[in-house]
Design a protein around this motif. Structure first.
Motif, PDB file in Angstrom:
ATOM      1  N   LEU A 104     -10.943   5.532  -3.515  1.00  0.00           N
ATOM      2  CA  LEU A 104     -10.931   4.483  -4.511  1.00  0.00           C
ATOM      3  C   LEU A 104     -10.594   4.999  -5.908  1.00  0.00           C
ATOM      4  O   LEU A 104     -10.590   4.248  -6.854  1.00  0.00           O
ATOM      5  CB  LEU A 104     -12.293   3.790  -4.558  1.00  0.00           C
ATOM      6  N   SER A 105     -10.298   6.276  -5.993  1.00  0.00           N
ATOM      7  CA  SER A 105     -10.089   6.873  -7.320  1.00  0.00           C
ATOM      8  C   SER A 105      -8.644   6.793  -7.786  1.00  0.00           C
ATOM      9  O   SER A 105      -8.316   7.306  -8.840  1.00  0.00           O
ATOM     10  CB  SER A 105     -10.524   8.343  -7.289  1.00  0.00           C
ATOM     11  N   ARG A 106      -7.751   6.140  -7.001  1.00  0.00           N
ATOM     12  CA  ARG A 106      -6.369   6.056  -7.447  1.00  0.00           C
ATOM     13  C   ARG A 106      -5.825   4.644  -7.235  1.00  0.00           C
ATOM     14  O   ARG A 106      -6.333   3.879  -6.431  1.00  0.00           O
ATOM     15  CB  ARG A 106      -5.501   7.068  -6.704  1.00  0.00           C
ATOM     16  N   LEU A 107      -4.792   4.322  -7.985  1.00  0.00           N
ATOM     17  CA  LEU A 107      -4.145   3.022  -7.868  1.00  0.00           C
ATOM     18  C   LEU A 107      -3.223   2.996  -6.650  1.00  0.00           C
ATOM     19  O   LEU A 107      -2.713   4.024  -6.222  1.00  0.00           O
ATOM     20  CB  LEU A 107      -3.344   2.725  -9.132  1.00  0.00           C
ATOM     21  N   LEU A 108      -2.994   1.805  -6.116  1.00  0.00           N
ATOM     22  CA  LEU A 108      -2.156   1.654  -4.929  1.00  0.00           C
ATOM     23  C   LEU A 108      -0.693   1.494  -5.314  1.00  0.00           C
ATOM     24  O   LEU A 108      -0.362   0.909  -6.345  1.00  0.00           O
ATOM     25  CB  LEU A 108      -2.593   0.429  -4.123  1.00  0.00           C
ATOM     26  N   ASN A 109       0.184   1.989  -4.451  1.00  0.00           N
ATOM     27  CA  ASN A 109       1.612   1.757  -4.653  1.00  0.00           C
ATOM     28  C   ASN A 109       2.018   0.488  -3.904  1.00  0.00           C
ATOM     29  O   ASN A 109       1.228  -0.073  -3.132  1.00  0.00           O
ATOM     30  CB  ASN A 109       2.425   2.987  -4.218  1.00  0.00           C
ATOM     31  N   PRO A 110       3.245  -0.008  -4.123  1.00  0.00           N
ATOM     32  CA  PRO A 110       3.655  -1.269  -3.496  1.00  0.00           C
ATOM     33  C   PRO A 110       3.531  -1.289  -1.980  1.00  0.00           C
ATOM     34  O   PRO A 110       3.098  -2.285  -1.393  1.00  0.00           O
ATOM     35  CB  PRO A 110       5.115  -1.420  -3.943  1.00  0.00           C
ATOM     36  N   THR A 111       3.927  -0.205  -1.323  1.00  0.00           N
ATOM     37  CA  THR A 111       3.858  -0.170   0.140  1.00  0.00           C
ATOM     38  C   THR A 111       2.427  -0.296   0.617  1.00  0.00           C
ATOM     39  O   THR A 111       2.128  -1.064   1.553  1.00  0.00           O
ATOM     40  CB  THR A 111       4.482   1.137   0.657  1.00  0.00           C
ATOM     41  N   GLU A 112       1.514   0.426  -0.019  1.00  0.00           N
ATOM     42  CA  GLU A 112       0.100   0.362   0.363  1.00  0.00           C
ATOM     43  C   GLU A 112      -0.472  -1.020   0.059  1.00  0.00           C
ATOM     44  O   GLU A 112      -1.254  -1.568   0.849  1.00  0.00           O
ATOM     45  CB  GLU A 112      -0.679   1.440  -0.396  1.00  0.00           C
ATOM     46  N   LEU A 113      -0.073  -1.593  -1.075  1.00  0.00           N
ATOM     47  CA  LEU A 113      -0.605  -2.899  -1.466  1.00  0.00           C
ATOM     48  C   LEU A 113      -0.146  -3.990  -0.498  1.00  0.00           C
ATOM     49  O   LEU A 113      -0.936  -4.866  -0.114  1.00  0.00           O
ATOM     50  CB  LEU A 113      -0.133  -3.226  -2.887  1.00  0.00           C
ATOM     51  N   VAL A 114       1.106  -3.937  -0.082  1.00  0.00           N
ATOM     52  CA  VAL A 114       1.601  -4.903   0.903  1.00  0.00           C
ATOM     53  C   VAL A 114       0.817  -4.776   2.206  1.00  0.00           C
ATOM     54  O   VAL A 114       0.426  -5.780   2.812  1.00  0.00           O
ATOM     55  CB  VAL A 114       3.117  -4.697   1.142  1.00  0.00           C
ATOM     56  N   SER A 115       0.563  -3.557   2.634  1.00  0.00           N
ATOM     57  CA  SER A 115      -0.187  -3.360   3.883  1.00  0.00           C
ATOM     58  C   SER A 115      -1.599  -3.914   3.769  1.00  0.00           C
ATOM     59  O   SER A 115      -2.103  -4.563   4.689  1.00  0.00           O
ATOM     60  CB  SER A 115      -0.231  -1.861   4.231  1.00  0.00           C
ATOM     61  N   GLN A 116      -2.247  -3.667   2.636  1.00  0.00           N
ATOM     62  CA  GLN A 116      -3.617  -4.150   2.432  1.00  0.00           C
ATOM     63  C   GLN A 116      -3.663  -5.677   2.457  1.00  0.00           C
ATOM     64  O   GLN A 116      -4.489  -6.280   3.147  1.00  0.00           O
ATOM     65  CB  GLN A 116      -4.158  -3.636   1.086  1.00  0.00           C
ATOM     66  N   TRP A 117      -2.768  -6.316   1.696  1.00  0.00           N
ATOM     67  CA  TRP A 117      -2.816  -7.780   1.635  1.00  0.00           C
ATOM     68  C   TRP A 117      -2.321  -8.424   2.924  1.00  0.00           C
ATOM     69  O   TRP A 117      -2.773  -9.524   3.280  1.00  0.00           O
ATOM     70  CB  TRP A 117      -2.023  -8.280   0.431  1.00  0.00           C
ATOM     71  N   THR A 118      -1.429  -7.759   3.636  1.00  0.00           N
ATOM     72  CA  THR A 118      -1.019  -8.288   4.943  1.00  0.00           C
ATOM     73  C   THR A 118      -2.215  -8.363   5.869  1.00  0.00           C
ATOM     74  O   THR A 118      -2.409  -9.362   6.592  1.00  0.00           O
ATOM     75  CB  THR A 118       0.068  -7.393   5.555  1.00  0.00           C
ATOM     76  N   GLU A 119      -3.038  -7.342   5.847  1.00  0.00           N
ATOM     77  CA  GLU A 119      -4.237  -7.333   6.696  1.00  0.00           C
ATOM     78  C   GLU A 119      -5.212  -8.437   6.282  1.00  0.00           C
ATOM     79  O   GLU A 119      -5.792  -9.127   7.128  1.00  0.00           O
ATOM     80  CB  GLU A 119      -4.912  -5.965   6.626  1.00  0.00           C
ATOM     81  N   VAL A 120      -5.372  -8.610   4.970  1.00  0.00           N
ATOM     82  CA  VAL A 120      -6.250  -9.678   4.487  1.00  0.00           C
ATOM     83  C   VAL A 120      -5.727 -11.042   4.946  1.00  0.00           C
ATOM     84  O   VAL A 120      -6.481 -11.878   5.466  1.00  0.00           O
ATOM     85  CB  VAL A 120      -6.352  -9.648   2.944  1.00  0.00           C
ATOM     86  N   PHE A 121      -4.453 -11.286   4.746  1.00  0.00           N
ATOM     87  CA  PHE A 121      -3.856 -12.575   5.132  1.00  0.00           C
ATOM     88  C   PHE A 121      -3.970 -12.808   6.634  1.00  0.00           C
ATOM     89  O   PHE A 121      -4.259 -13.925   7.082  1.00  0.00           O
ATOM     90  CB  PHE A 121      -2.390 -12.633   4.701  1.00  0.00           C
ATOM     91  N   GLU A 122      -3.721 -11.771   7.422  1.00  0.00           N
ATOM     92  CA  GLU A 122      -3.801 -11.937   8.880  1.00  0.00           C
ATOM     93  C   GLU A 122      -5.227 -12.288   9.309  1.00  0.00           C
ATOM     94  O   GLU A 122      -5.426 -13.139  10.187  1.00  0.00           O
ATOM     95  CB  GLU A 122      -3.334 -10.659   9.574  1.00  0.00           C
TER      96      GLU A 122
END
Length: 369
Positions: free
Chosen positions: A36-54
């Motif tokens: 949790l000590s670093r910011l996410l890049n676009p690829t990681e952010l898309v993966s995270q929100w895809t999981e949330v949406f699914e």
């Protein structure tokens, strides 16, 4: 705790630091993500929100995530981002913006409304609720009038719509037909086209762009639609070739109000045609955000269709055409109705199927006094 960890805790906590606050409920659905000590890049952010949406049953989860992240980064699609940006961390401000837009998607808002704009036939149009969102089928119907269409972005947030790609197909058919009539149009100033129910102006503005000599009269009874079409026409610098008129096609004797602009070469419309009993089956993206007046066609979905046909019979030139998008059950209903109204001098001359093989588009032609 690093910057990202503090930011995530704040978002999850909401007001007064209490976990599960109103501002952070969407992030509370995220799977654990170390570190949790670093910011996410676009690829990681898309993966995270895809999981949330699914997990929340949001349609087109990955596509929704990609469009939102790309929009925040100033691009139209995720694939159009420069590859170097795919692994570059977003700023805290960008992450907050993504969170807010994704929260709206969790509430089933269509991506077109979330982004505030959408491409149609290569045109970037402003989108705003509750004005009807143009679908790919309508685009094909504008190309039925003469030139090949550009490939639009795929629809997101509206796939459950029974007419999910209609706008594109309608435009394409119209452009094809106009290409065949080009020799007729060369002898005059160009085709004069009436669009009934202009919504965002997608059909009218696409036809104006691809038919440089054309003029369009676009009508809609909803003030929000009239205003949005005006704004999009100015945005595309097409305001000098389009007249946008507040107009209710169902009002008695309504055609007389349009007579000064006639006669018309073409009438085109993606009208409200959903059977009333089917309205409750529409996806939440449509039921909750789009204007039901632009969707509900009455008991058999024919209320506005018959009004348009009656109007067109008064305004069309001889051999003028009407192009309509309809429900697959409508070709037979429209044919029977026209046979019962010989006084209109209208004939159903062609039916075209959509990408799924369903009869969705009608070509009606005027022949007679």
């Amino acid at each position: 705790m690093g910057l990202w960890g503090r930011m995530l805790w704040t978002l999850l906590s909401g007001p007064r630091g209490k976990r599960g606050g109103t501002q952070g409920w969407a992030f509370g659905l995220w799977p654990p993500y170390p570190p949790l000590s670093r910011l996410l890049n676009p690829t990681e952010l898309v993966s995270q929100w895809t999981e949330v949406f699914e997990k929340r049953g949001i349609p087109e989860a990955r596509e929704s995530s990609e469009y939102i992240v790309a929009h925040v980064l100033g691009a139209k699609t995720f694939q159009s981002l420069q590859p170097v940006l795919w692994t570059q961390p977003l700023t805290p401000q960008q992450l907050q913006c993504v969170q807010e837009l994704c929260r709206r998607r969790l509430q089933r808002m269509p991506v077109q409304y979330i982004l505030g704009e959408w491409d149609f036939q290569g045109l970037s149009l402003k989108m705003a609720p509750p004005v009807f969102i143009p679908r790919p089928e309508t685009e094909v119907s504008a190309n039925w009038l003469g030139l090949s269409a550009k490939n639009p972005r795929s629809q997101v947030g509206t796939s459950s719509d029974p007419d999910s790609s209609a706008s594109q197909e309608l435009v394409e058919w119209v452009l094809e037909e106009m290409a065949q009539r080009r020799h007729m149009m060369e002898a005059q100033d160009g085709p004069r086209i009436l669009e009934v129910g202009c919504g965002s102006g997608a059909i009218s503005l696409s036809l104006l762009t691809q038919l440089p000599e054309s003029q369009v009269i676009a009508v809609d009874k909803e003030e929000a639609a009239v205003s949005l079409t005006c704004e999009n026409a100015e945005r595309l610098q097409l305001q000098d070739r389009i007249w946008i008129v507040p107009f209710d096609v169902t009002s008695e004797g309504s055609w007389t109000h349009l007579q000064p602009w006639g006669p018309m070469d073409l009438v085109v419309s993606n009208p409200p045609y959903i059977f009333h009993q089917d309205m409750e089956q529409l996806a939440p993206e449509i039921r909750s955000y789009e204007d039901p007046v632009a969707l509900d066609g009455g008991e058999e979905g024919m209320d506005i269709i018959t009004s348009i046909l009656t109007l067109a019979s008064q305004l069309l030139k001889d051999s003028g055409s009407i192009f309509l998008e309809v429900d697959p059950r409508h070709p037979e209903l429209v044919s029977s109705w026209l046979q019962s109204r010989p006084d209109l001098y209208l004939n159903l001359v062609a039916v075209r199927k959509d990408f799924c093989g369903k009869p969705r588009f009608l070509h009606v032609q005027r022949s007679g006094p």
